[in-house]
Design a protein around this motif. Sequence first.
Motif, mmCIF file in Angstrom:
data_model
loop_
_atom_site.group_PDB
_atom_site.id
_atom_site.type_symbol
_atom_site.label_atom_id
_atom_site.label_comp_id
_atom_site.label_asym_id
_atom_site.label_seq_id
_atom_site.Cartn_x
_atom_site.Cartn_y
_atom_site.Cartn_z
ATOM 1 N N PRO A 182 -9.418 -14.362 -28.221
ATOM 2 C CA PRO A 182 -10.008 -13.582 -29.318
ATOM 3 C C PRO A 182 -9.318 -12.242 -29.532
ATOM 4 N N LYS A 183 -8.906 -11.579 -28.447
ATOM 5 C CA LYS A 183 -8.242 -10.283 -28.575
ATOM 6 C C LYS A 183 -6.931 -10.427 -29.342
ATOM 7 N N VAL A 184 -6.187 -11.482 -29.030
ATOM 8 C CA VAL A 184 -4.933 -11.731 -29.730
ATOM 9 C C VAL A 184 -5.194 -12.081 -31.185
ATOM 10 N N LEU A 188 -18.150 -20.735 -45.208
ATOM 11 C CA LEU A 188 -17.234 -19.601 -45.290
ATOM 12 C C LEU A 188 -17.594 -18.542 -44.253
ATOM 13 N N GLU A 189 -18.884 -18.334 -44.076
ATOM 14 C CA GLU A 189 -19.356 -17.357 -43.097
ATOM 15 C C GLU A 189 -18.918 -17.761 -41.690
ATOM 16 N N VAL A 190 -19.079 -19.041 -41.381
ATOM 17 C CA VAL A 190 -18.663 -19.548 -40.071
ATOM 18 C C VAL A 190 -17.145 -19.436 -39.913
ATOM 19 N N LEU A 191 -16.401 -19.793 -40.957
ATOM 20 C CA LEU A 191 -14.940 -19.741 -40.882
ATOM 21 C C LEU A 191 -14.450 -18.312 -40.646
ATOM 22 N N GLY A 244 -12.067 -14.735 -34.039
ATOM 23 C CA GLY A 244 -11.897 -15.081 -32.636
ATOM 24 C C GLY A 244 -13.177 -15.362 -31.880
ATOM 25 N N LEU A 245 -14.306 -15.502 -32.584
ATOM 26 C CA LEU A 245 -15.564 -15.767 -31.894
ATOM 27 C C LEU A 245 -15.667 -17.229 -31.466
ATOM 28 N N SER A 246 -16.272 -17.450 -30.320
ATOM 29 C CA SER A 246 -16.525 -18.802 -29.838
ATOM 30 C C SER A 246 -17.732 -19.373 -30.577
ATOM 31 N N ASN A 247 -17.977 -20.670 -30.419
ATOM 32 C CA ASN A 247 -19.146 -21.284 -31.049
ATOM 33 C C ASN A 247 -20.443 -20.605 -30.613
ATOM 34 N N ALA A 300 -23.016 -18.664 -32.979
ATOM 35 C CA ALA A 300 -24.425 -19.073 -32.995
ATOM 36 C C ALA A 300 -25.342 -17.864 -32.839
ATOM 37 N N GLU A 301 -24.972 -16.969 -31.924
ATOM 38 C CA GLU A 301 -25.789 -15.772 -31.708
ATOM 39 C C GLU A 301 -25.744 -14.861 -32.927
ATOM 40 N N ALA A 302 -24.577 -14.729 -33.536
ATOM 41 C CA ALA A 302 -24.427 -13.840 -34.689
ATOM 42 C C ALA A 302 -25.202 -14.341 -35.903
ATOM 43 N N LEU A 303 -25.259 -15.654 -36.068
ATOM 44 C CA LEU A 303 -25.894 -16.238 -37.251
ATOM 45 C C LEU A 303 -27.284 -16.805 -36.965
#
Length: 219
Positions: free
Chosen positions: A132-134, A163-166, A172-175, A179-182
């Motif tokens: 994710p950092k890269v 689009l929001e998920v993409l 760089g977020l994981s699934n 999930a936590e963000a949405l």
Amino acid sequence: MTAPIRVLVCDDQELIRTGLATIINAQDDLEVVGECGDGQAAVDLGRRLRPDVVVMDVRMPVLDGIEATRRLAGAGVAHPARVLVLTTFNLDEYVYEALRAGASGFLLKDAPPTQLLHGIRTVAAGTALLDPKVTRQLVGRYAARIRPAGNSPDDTPLTPRELEVLRLVAEGLSNREIAEALHLSPETVKTFVSRILTKLSLRDRVQAVVYAYRHGLVS
């Protein structure tokens, strides 16, 4: 028993190549099926041996690792390989070029052996491996270069939620983090990601990241 994951190791430094092969062969579920020290040999062996994963150095003679990756995993390749790129250079340029060439993952050579082995298994399973950092470094420095003129978010066939998920994948977020963000379940996010890849005819999350940059979905 499940057949071991077949790995081709490509690095121009024999000591590093031998070390990688030793680490990989020590695992019950992994097997080194070939080694080489230049990019052209990597292409030839990759096409002949059809390994599950190609561990590819960037800087090699005859043909560099980026071009070798393009010939093994790039657009139009009949049987694209899964390539895990290794380099000592933590530069956005290499990450960008490796992703554009079709690499499924990117690791630094100074990563611990456990991370290398995890990377091989992850790429072999068909999942992209991108730190994710890269990924976030790419956003600010290469977004303009990756995005061809004329492309816009309106060009995509995705729904607003997709689009929001993409966008979050591109950051760089994981699934689980998405999930936590949405406020969704990880299984729901996994379904969204799969649907996005299918709609856009993309192979994996790495290609989804590049797509998002190209279409102005990240800034």
